[in-house]
Write an enzyme that holds these catalytic residues in place. Structure first.
Site, short mmCIF file in Angstrom:
data_model
loop_
_atom_site.label_atom_id
_atom_site.label_comp_id
_atom_site.label_asym_id
_atom_site.label_seq_id
_atom_site.Cartn_x
_atom_site.Cartn_y
_atom_site.Cartn_z
CE LYS A 75 -3.64 2.29 2.68
NZ LYS A 75 -4.36 2.04 4.14
CB SER A 151 -7.74 3.97 3.38
OG SER A 151 -6.72 3.09 4.27
CB SER A 175 -7.75 0.90 6.24
OG SER A 175 -8.57 2.17 6.62
#
Length: 461
Positions: A75, A151, A175
């Site tokens: 990420k 996220s 997330s």
């Protein structure tokens, strides 16, 4: 689509090649990423070079570790040497310097993982969907017009479509679990400190790093690699003494499972609730002692928002904020900047009381199972579902953020599909430090079902 644990066994026997596995992942990126926008950076040349080195090590019988040759993504909120970490923001200078890896990224390099690139995130990972001015919106493997969640939405979509077997995400309020539920993948928010973080998050001790994969077994294998002490994180736990794969197949017979369909305050989509209830039935059939009971807390959303919005204010405090910043982030940062130290400490007191309540709860029950989310994926590019009474992402994620407050391990596994063909998730929560138990329950469920083996709609086309 081959699992990471299967890849490593294939490398060991010579039946599979790291180069072939990496090329498969790169081919999937080339085929699907234009539709779903999961990656912000792909280093095909570097990945293939690393795969060739891994292949040579396996042939020589000298792999670096249990993840040698596994195609992996990161990420774009975790530092990576030589690559910018833009966090979905226009305010960060891509020139760097980028001369350190985050602890979990460093552990991946040490084990020989093939790092493909970096995945999408909303600006500073502030919300439960994945879109940003910098990189656009990320779609869902089952329907590219639906959100991947967030996220860590890019990571979930990547593993869902075979763009690498492993991905590393972060979770400050759900997330990794939110996108896992929306995409039919698996993700664990581990006990706080089990996976070290550096640099520290502006959102403080709500934020965790977490493994994201297609299966519970792969999640355990990735957790083995990235957990462990790192001196850069003042709160890092000691390195675990045993593998999280140990005991993962011990089943659930005799385990005391508390099932809460709504935590006492949530309204679920009827299809989601039916799927979750059926999943709990699978665990009962496997021998678990299931009791339907709520843990007994009221919605801690106000306390969470004080802590989270204060973090958003901190994120923006060092920048000249203008219309290049996500308007939602600007709004909650303004709210956060108005809180006092007393407000923050009051929220922290609620957090500590909730942790105490859940500690006592787990003296009676081994795990708590809930829906991961009360809904399925909604249209891409929206912060909230159609008809939402609130503009806040926390309004539709009531099962995830409470366990960031308590820092407990929480696992999301896919538990079926609605009539519209969208996945739903089952959440397994255990006491702090009982991460292996969440994995054991998740594995027992996956051993009895095949939802995790279903082919995403985009891949089937």
């Amino acid at each position: 689509m081959t699992q990471a644990t299967e890849l490593v066994e294939g490398y060991r026997t010579g039946a599979l090649s790291p180069v072939e596995a990496t090329q498969y992942a790169l081919d999937a990126i080339e085929k699907y990423d234009e539709q779903v926008n999961a990656f912000v950076l792909v280093d095909a040349e570097g990945a293939l070079a690393a795969a060739k080195e891994s292949e040579a090590r396996w042939r020589a019988g000298t792999p670096l570790g249990p993840g040698d040759g596994v195609p992996t993504s990161i990420k774009d909120a975790l530092w990576t040497i030589g690559w910018p970490t833009m966090r979905g923001s226009t305010m960060i200078d891509p020139a760097g310097p980028w001369d350190q890896d985050a602890p979990s990224v460093a552990r991946l390099r040490e084990t020989g993982a093939v790092i493909l690139g970096k995945t999408t995130t909303p600006e500073y990972s502030w919300k439960g969907v994945t879109d940003s001015y910098t990189y656009g919106a990320t779609g869902n493997p089952w329907d590219a017009t639906k959100t991947s969640g967030g996220s860590s939405g890019g990571s979930a979509t990547a593993v869902g479509l075979g763009m690498g077997a492993w991905s590393l995400g972060t979770d400050g309020g759900g997330s990794v679990r939110i996108p896992a539920a929306f995409t039919g993948t698996v993700a664990l928010k581990p006990t706080y400190g089990l996976i070290p973080l550096f640099p520290a998050s502006a959102f403080g001790t709500l934020s965790h790093a977490g493994p994201m994969t297609r299966t519970v077994r792969d999640t355990a294998a990735l957790l083995d690699v990235v957990s462990g002490f790192d001196s850069r994180d003042w709160s890092a736990m000691p390195t675990p003494p045993t593998s999280f794969l140990n005991g993962i197949d011990d089943g659930v017979a005799g385990l005391r499972i508390a099932f809460s369909a709504d935590l006492g305050f949530v309204n679920n989509d009827p299809e989601v609730e039916a799927l979750v209830r059926a999943a709990v039935g699978v665990l009962a059939d496997a021998g678990a002692i299931v009791t339907e009971v709520d843990p007994g807390f009221t919605d801690p959303i106000d306390a969470f928002n004080v802590l989270w919005w204060s973090g958003a204010a901190k994120v923006l405090s060092s920048y000249e904020v203008d219309d290049r910043v996500d308007p939602g982030l600007r709004r909650v940062a303004e709210l956060g900047s108005a809180y006092s130290a007393s407000d923050f400490l009051d929220a922290t007191t609620i957090r500590m009381d909730l942790g105490t309540l859940m500690g006592k709860f787990h003296e009676q029950y081994d795990v708590l199972v809930t829906p991961t989310l009360p809904i399925t994926a909604f249209p891409v590019g929206q912060d909230v579902p159609d008809g939402s009474a609130s503009p806040d992402w926390t309004d539709w994620t009531p099962y995830t953020y409470p366990f960031n407050l308590t820092q407990q391990p929480a696992l999301s596994v896919p538990c079926g599909f609605t009539k519209a063909g969208l996945p739903a998730g089952l959440q397994v929560v255990a006491a702090r430090h009982a991460d292996a138990l969440t994995l054991r329950v998740g594995q027992a469920y996956q051993a009895a079902t095949d939802w995790h083996l279903r082919t995403p709609t985009l891949e089937a086309q």
